[in-house]
Write an enzyme that holds these catalytic residues in place. Sequence first.
Site, short mmCIF file in Angstrom:
data_model
loop_
_atom_site.label_atom_id
_atom_site.label_comp_id
_atom_site.label_asym_id
_atom_site.label_seq_id
_atom_site.Cartn_x
_atom_site.Cartn_y
_atom_site.Cartn_z
N LEU A 279 0.82 -1.22 0.00
CA LEU A 279 0.00 0.00 0.00
C LEU A 279 0.85 1.27 0.00
O LEU A 279 0.32 2.37 -0.08
CB LEU A 279 -0.98 -0.01 1.17
CG LEU A 279 -1.98 -1.18 1.12
CD1 LEU A 279 -2.90 -1.16 2.33
CD2 LEU A 279 -2.81 -1.16 -0.16
N HIS B 200 3.66 -15.85 -3.29
CA HIS B 200 3.71 -15.93 -4.77
C HIS B 200 4.57 -17.05 -5.36
O HIS B 200 5.59 -16.81 -6.00
CB HIS B 200 4.12 -14.60 -5.38
CG HIS B 200 5.23 -13.86 -4.68
ND1 HIS B 200 6.43 -14.44 -4.39
CD2 HIS B 200 5.30 -12.59 -4.22
CE1 HIS B 200 7.19 -13.55 -3.78
NE2 HIS B 200 6.53 -12.42 -3.66
N ASN C 233 8.66 -9.66 -9.67
CA ASN C 233 9.48 -10.66 -8.97
C ASN C 233 8.60 -11.53 -8.10
O ASN C 233 7.84 -10.99 -7.31
CB ASN C 233 10.51 -9.98 -8.05
CG ASN C 233 11.74 -9.54 -8.80
OD1 ASN C 233 11.90 -9.83 -9.97
ND2 ASN C 233 12.60 -8.80 -8.12
N ASP D 93 -0.57 -9.57 -4.81
CA ASP D 93 0.75 -8.93 -4.77
C ASP D 93 0.68 -7.54 -5.40
O ASP D 93 1.60 -7.12 -6.12
CB ASP D 93 1.83 -9.79 -5.44
CG ASP D 93 3.25 -9.30 -5.10
OD1 ASP D 93 3.39 -8.40 -4.26
OD2 ASP D 93 4.20 -9.82 -5.70
#
Lengths: 321, 446
Positions: free
Chosen positions: B65, B231, B277, B304
């Site tokens: 954020l 991820h 990434n 993400d």
Amino acid sequence: MRWTGRHLLGLEGTTREELLTILDTAAKFREILDRPVKKVPTLRGVTIANLFFEASTRTRMSFELAEKRLSADTLNFSASTSSVKKGETLRDTAQNIEAMMVDMVVIRHSSPGTPHFLAQHLDASVINAGDGAHEHPTQALLDLFTMRERLGDLDGKHVTIVGDILHSRVAKSDVYGLRALGADVTLCGPSTFMPAEVERLGVMVTSDIEEATSDADVVNILRIQRERQEGGFLPSLREYTALFGIDAERVSRMKPDVVIMHPGPINRGVELAPDVADSERSVILEQVTNGVAVRMAIIYLISRVRAAERAEELELLEVEL
Amino acid sequence: MRKLLIKGGRLVDPDTRTDDRLDLLIVDGVVAERAPELTPDDGTRVIDADGAVVTPGLVDMHVHLREPGREDEETIESGSRAAAHGGITAMAAMPNTEPAIDTASWVTFVRNHESQITVYPIAAVTKGRAGETLTEMAELAAAGAVAFSDDGSPVANASIMRRALEYSTMVSLPVISHCEELELVGAGVMHEGLASTMAGLRPIPAAAEEIAVARDIILAKMTGASLHIAHVSTKGSVELVRRAKDDGVAVTCETCPHYFTLTDDDVRTYDTSMRVNPPLRSASDVAAIKVGLADGTIDAIASDHAPHSLEEKQVEFDAAPPGMIGLETLLPVTLTQLVQPGTVTLERAIELMSTDPASILGIPHGSLAVGAPADVTVFDPDWAWEITEDWFVSKSKNSPFTGRKVQGRVTHTVSRGEIVFEETDLDRGNARAEGERESDELPLHV
């Protein structure tokens, strides 16, 4: 004549017909270079900007000479730092070029894809003069031109490229061009210098220099950057030379009429022994001369596409009126 | 009493194993009643959900954020509006801000910040995310942290990671690991394979991720800690997690919509919004991710969400920062890529985007059981539309999905009983996409 591209970003995807159009056009310009007055008025009024964001002497000079021999106006910009370091985005750079109303941009940059970015954002045509480890299409075109001069049709001929394939933009453009013309290609070098899955480009891959060169019609030797040793790719330049350096003894085991090429600048005594570089089999200086002719050809062909576009726009305008 | 009735929808709630046409009555921010036919009193607000799907509010367990530090790219408030727009009612914010979220006061700052939805802070594993000294995990947990992570700067030192995992067991919160072995990543910017060879961009091998996944799984097994792998993007990582789960290791993992939608071939356009990434992987990795989502190896889909300013992204590909926005496209891309082709059922998709991430973080979301807090997402599963840049509410626009045609769109987002997003013009998206096509044609006639 079959060339319809507005840009030359790479040789990937170019057809045999397109390549032959460029090479045949280049042959005509090559003749002009042998005349006492080496200049034609073809591109009078066309402005070309040469943007070199990475050090280059021969490619920059070759482009500039090609442009001048076509009577284009040229504009040179060289900077060793990229625009990022100056806090300017690539888009700003593009917009500034656009504002100067140039027709064509020749760009050399250390970041792959920079020519593509400019092509997307500019009305000007973009010629890739080398982008990182991606492509160097005009170098490959001059390689093809020189090989054809020596060997005729390249269909079925065997070309071996030796050296640092991983970091080489020349090797990739050569592979695309040679495969499109029907040549067999072998890539040879240390396993640390082979990019991932490169064999899927339709080439043979080996680390055995004898195997790679024994039946080659052409051996194209790439420059080894001294800093690769520090990068952990090589134990030493000495070992590289022992395994892959091309010297007279190695040449004696190749075909008697093998053609030795190098895109320059040569690290004499590292990848290529001086006596081989200066021997009859070497066409290294012919490559330099031919470079001007192929660059004249591609600039000319792109300018014709642009002229045709303009003519079409004018016609459309007349219909509207 | 404040009443909200969501009427006529297909209620899909994995927590209560429900998939039925049911009306849902919310009273004072809590699910009060579910029945085939409920009649509203005077003063009850009604959402007409005829033809729509009604699910527990989505939970995005991995977002950035940018507040504090880069409020020009996103703030907690703007991110929460983007989340509401995407049907998300709870999200966990990563601590890689400036400064890092590594003290109780910063945890409190994030937790109590004004926001449209519920924002949970993830606190750093090490002070300043420097990988050297553990944070005060007990105090951070007491202040409201829901997990610990150094995210983009993974803990490189295996000994410190071991201690972090051991220490985290005292507060029973998961450690979230961004798995990349940074020496192997080097200066790489895209997945290593044929596409990187052809693009000439510096490669990152799949092994860079898999080595880190393997290390952290082994350390989790040794310490008994709860490890969550962020991820997951490669076939090898999916296999490692699958084996670890079979082995009884307390490991969970997430993937992101871009890892089951895009491949390294998409990077060949040099579009900087494709830089992320870990990098976009090969088609066989994408296939393995889909299998992992279907068979339960992968527990969650997170966005993400990583906003970056236009200036930062309009540069050379290898100079652009990695990361893509994703809060708003999480649901439509998942529906289009996974549910429509039948890779996972709708119920499983909601589990992946709501029920399971809520349970990993131990937060009260992801259920529409009577008595549960009323976080609800309503979407039209048949609405086909094209994602356009001006549709995004996020302060940043770096989406790899701009221009993509998707099916399924959020119409209402309800957080704690309040409507925080409502699609007002139900044809807005389609009309705008058409308008753009027209304006694109204009220059030809000038």
